[in-house]
Every structure is written in C-alpha cells, then in structure tokens.
Design an enzyme around this catalytic site. Structure first.
Site, PDB file in Angstrom:
ATOM      1  N   GLU A 170      -9.374   9.874   4.526  1.00 44.12           N
ATOM      2  CA  GLU A 170      -9.606   8.440   4.316  1.00 44.12           C
ATOM      3  C   GLU A 170     -10.574   8.179   3.158  1.00 44.12           C
ATOM      4  OE1 GLU A 170      -8.302   5.627   5.738  1.00 44.12           O
ATOM      5  OE2 GLU A 170      -6.834   7.012   6.554  1.00 44.12           O
ATOM      6  N   GLU A 183       0.847  -1.196   0.000  1.00 40.84           N
ATOM      7  CA  GLU A 183       0.000   0.000   0.000  1.00 40.84           C
ATOM      8  C   GLU A 183       0.878   1.241   0.000  1.00 40.84           C
ATOM      9  OE1 GLU A 183      -2.838   0.589   3.099  1.00 40.84           O
ATOM     10  OE2 GLU A 183      -3.662  -1.434   2.974  1.00 40.84           O
ATOM     11  N   GLU A 226     -13.788   6.189  -1.475  1.00 38.43           N
ATOM     12  CA  GLU A 226     -14.772   5.337  -0.792  1.00 38.43           C
ATOM     13  C   GLU A 226     -15.510   6.163   0.261  1.00 38.43           C
ATOM     14  OE1 GLU A 226     -12.967   1.370   0.194  1.00 38.43           O
ATOM     15  OE2 GLU A 226     -11.208   2.312  -0.734  1.00 38.43           O
ATOM     16  N   LYS A 249     -15.912   5.246   4.358  1.00 35.19           N
ATOM     17  CA  LYS A 249     -14.782   5.005   5.254  1.00 35.19           C
ATOM     18  C   LYS A 249     -14.832   5.991   6.417  1.00 35.19           C
ATOM     19  CE  LYS A 249     -10.877   3.635   3.909  1.00 35.19           C
ATOM     20  NZ  LYS A 249      -9.500   3.555   3.362  1.00 35.19           N
TER      21      LYS A 249
END
Length: 404
Positions: A327, A264, A318, A321
């Site tokens: 985030e 990541e 997203e 989240k």
C-alpha cells in the site's frame, strides 16, 4: 446490504440509454497525500506533466493543490469523501460545498468532475448506499444553480466487486442485490452525461493466484492471451477483460454504448514477503506498458471504437498508508521527486525513450488459464485507505467478492 428488486422493475430498466459523450484517450494520475514527507503541490506540477498526464484525481478538494495547478490546463476530479455523504443529503450543505470547493477555484483551475465517495456500493454500509444518489443529485442541482453543470459532472467510482460474474468477459453481470441501485445511478449519469468509473487492479488477481494467472497477461506483455468463446473476441491483457466484463454487465441491464473509464489502476513496486508479484520490475512493466497502450487510443475488444480515460494509482509513494507494505509503494515518484523507476516512455522535453524490457525470458508464453470460478476471489481481502477530506476512510476490496 441487499436491495430487493422486483421482476417488473427489472423489465422497466431493460431499455437502451443514450451514450455518454466520447472523449479522447488520456492518462490521468491519482494524487494521494497519506504521507508526512511529500513535496509541496507546486513541485508536483512538473512531475505530473513529465509523465504526459493531462488529468489529476484528488481524494479530497485540497485548496493548496487546486491553487498550485491553476492555469496549467490540467483537468481535475475533486472528491467528496464517504464520511461527508450523510451531511450532503442536506441540499444547503451540498450547495455550500460546491461554492467553496469547486466554484471558488474556477476557471483558473480546470475542475471537470466531482467524485462522490469511493466504492460505496460495496461498502456494506446501507446509510452510505442509500445516500449516494440523493447526494449526487444535490451536487448536480447546486452546479446547475451556479451555471456549472455543463462543465462539471458528478460521478462515483466502483470497485470491480460490484460484479457477480466476470469470466469470460461476455458473462459479466452485476450482483443481483445491486442491480436496482446501479440502474438508478446509471439513469442519473446518462441524464447528466457523467462518466462511468471503475477501480480495476489486475495485480490483485495475480497476487491471489500466481500459479493460475499468467503474469504476462496482467502486465500487458506479448502472449497468447485468452479467447472469449461466446464472442470470439481475443483478449491480450486482463485490464481490458475487466473493462469488458463491466461493459457486459451494463448491457445486461439495458445500458448499452456507455463509455467506461478506469478511475484507479496500478501496481506496487514493493511489498511484504508474502505479496507475490509486488516488485519494481513488474510495476515498471505494468505502468509503462499501460501508458503506451492508452496513448495508442485503442478501445477494448468489445468497444474498439471507444477510447477511454484512465487514472494511474498513484503519483507518490505514501509512507503513512496502513495495511500491507504494498500500500505504501504504488507511487510513480518518491517523495523527493525522483522516479521510482523508468516508465520507458518519453517524458516532456526528452527526445528519446527507453523501451521497457519484454520480460518472460522468451520462448513459448503459456496461455492464462482462468480459475474454475472466473477471476479469483481474494483470500483475505485487500484493505485500501485513502484520504477523503480531513478523515481517513477504510474501504475493503474483495472480501468475499470476486476481484481482479
């Protein structure tokens, strides 16, 4: 947790381990799905291809995604969530999981790896830590029984917080309480040929201390970089410094020549008012420069002849989240499939590419001055929540640990 490690055990561990197989440098993408507005997986296929990604990492083993990518040639890492680790200590459960989540989709979908949990060793959960290696062994055994162990490996992703020291890169060392467990894990990975994976986020270093961490250094922009006085190796970006700190930690316990992959890394395009550096322009520079760097197939200063695989976080923004606003803004694409920003690279089918702006305003670029204690610790911790199976798993990064 603390794992006691005797001096005699450490001496036994200080032996060279065989190198993992080299692989050609490639770009992968993390495909998270903590959102209620994402396109169907079949619509994600051309988006993955458009950025030149040849690998995808899921935080579960979603059958809809695996079916959508069948016969595309794109390699997949599927994940077994932290919440399943206790359950999979039963070899029969592990065998059933492999049959249902992996074998059932082969060979149409090219599954090449299973990631067990995420950042388990820094979870401070002794049950998870104690179960990690037995579960990895169970899954490997299940793969071997099915004749799949040569094409599907078993690995896990580590937070950079497994390091006790990290600056300069040559002084990288694992936390003393994790050395014994890490050595056993590396023994398994050397024996089975699975990749060593780390999650590395230069963004966190800059966000924690923007006055001390040079922005160009973390964004792969031209600059003076830093010099490791012990090795005289020059570092032009923080990501490579992070990776080589991990290489040094491996070398220190006798595991030389292992290839480290980045499971990541990324940069948010938006954040809360207090999240310094979380901007669209910085995200564009970080990910665009990163993809171009990997495409050059260059290794780190410490391992110049070793190319590596890297997974950008993440495919989509997203919206569900939790945590700080950043985030929800790590995605390269909006839920409607439009790019959040131009990466400045040629996408599939295009004949030209737009260069990412050099930034910095020209002039003399100041050298990045490391803080007194090396890479900065997070002041309040950074919460990362990823979907692992049907549940959400909370992983705290950097709380009282050195992070990047």
């Amino acid at each position: 947790m603390e794992l006691s490690t005797s001096l005699s055990m450490l001496l036994l561990l200080l032996v060279s381990a065989p190198a993992t197989p080299r692989t050609a440098a490639s770009i992968g993408i993390n495909y998270g799905q903590i959102a209620n507005n994402l396109p169907s997986p079949d619509r994600a296929v051309p988006l993955v291809k458009s950025i030149g990604a040849t690998k995808v990492k899921l935080y579960d083993a979603d059958p809809k995604v695996l079916c959508a990518f069948a016969n595309t040639g794109i390699e997949f890492t599927v994940s077994l969530g932290n919440e399943y680790i206790v359950q999979m200590r039963d070899v029969n459960q592990a065998r059933a999981w492999v049959k249902n989540k992996v074998q059932a989709f082969l060979p149409d979908t090219k599954i090449t790896s299973i990631a067990v949990g995420n950042e388990v060793l820094t979870s401070n959960d002794t049950v998870l830590v104690d179960g990690l290696i037995p579960v990895m062994e169970n899954l490997h055994t299940a793969l071997a029984e099915l004749g799949l162990d040569k094409q599907v490996t078993v690995t896990t992703s580590h937070s950079i917080a497994v390091l006790e020291t990290s600056y300069p890169p040559s002084t990288g060392r694992f936390r003393r309480d994790l050395v014994g467990c890490m050595a056993k894990l590396l023994d398994f990975q050397c024996r089975t040929g699975s990749p060593i994976m780390i999650n590395a986020y230069p963004y966190f270093a800059y966000q924690a201390s923007p006055k001390q961490v040079n922005l160009d250094f973390v964004l792969f922009q031209p600059g003076q970089g830093i010099l490791d006085p012990s090795t005289n190796l020059q570092y032009e970006n923080m990501l490579f410094a992070q990776m080589d700190a991990f290489h040094s930690a491996l070398n220190a316990i006798g595991y030389k020549n292992l290839t480290v992959h980045v499971s990541e890394t990324g940069w948010p395009s938006k954040g809360d008012a207090n999240e310094i550096g979380a901007t669209l322009e910085n995200a564009k520079k970080y990910n665009g420069n990163l993809i171009r760097l990997v495409s050059q197939k260059k290794g780190t200063p410490m391992t110049p002849d070793q190319s590596f695989n890297l997974y950008v976080f993440a495919l989509f923004n997203e919206n569900l989240k939790p945590g700080p606003a950043s985030e929800r803004y790590y995605g390269l694409f909006n839920p409607d499939g439009t790019p959040v920003y131009s990466l400045g690279i040629a996408s599939k089918g295009s004949s030209t590419s737009n260069t990412t702006g050099s930034g910095g305003g020209g002039g003399v670029i100041p050298i990045w001055l490391p803080p007194p204690n090396g890479y900065m610790p997070m002041e309040s911790g950074s919460e990362r929540l990823e979907l692992m199976g049907p549940f959400a798993v909370l992983i705290v990064v950097g709380l009282s640990f050195l992070v990047f």
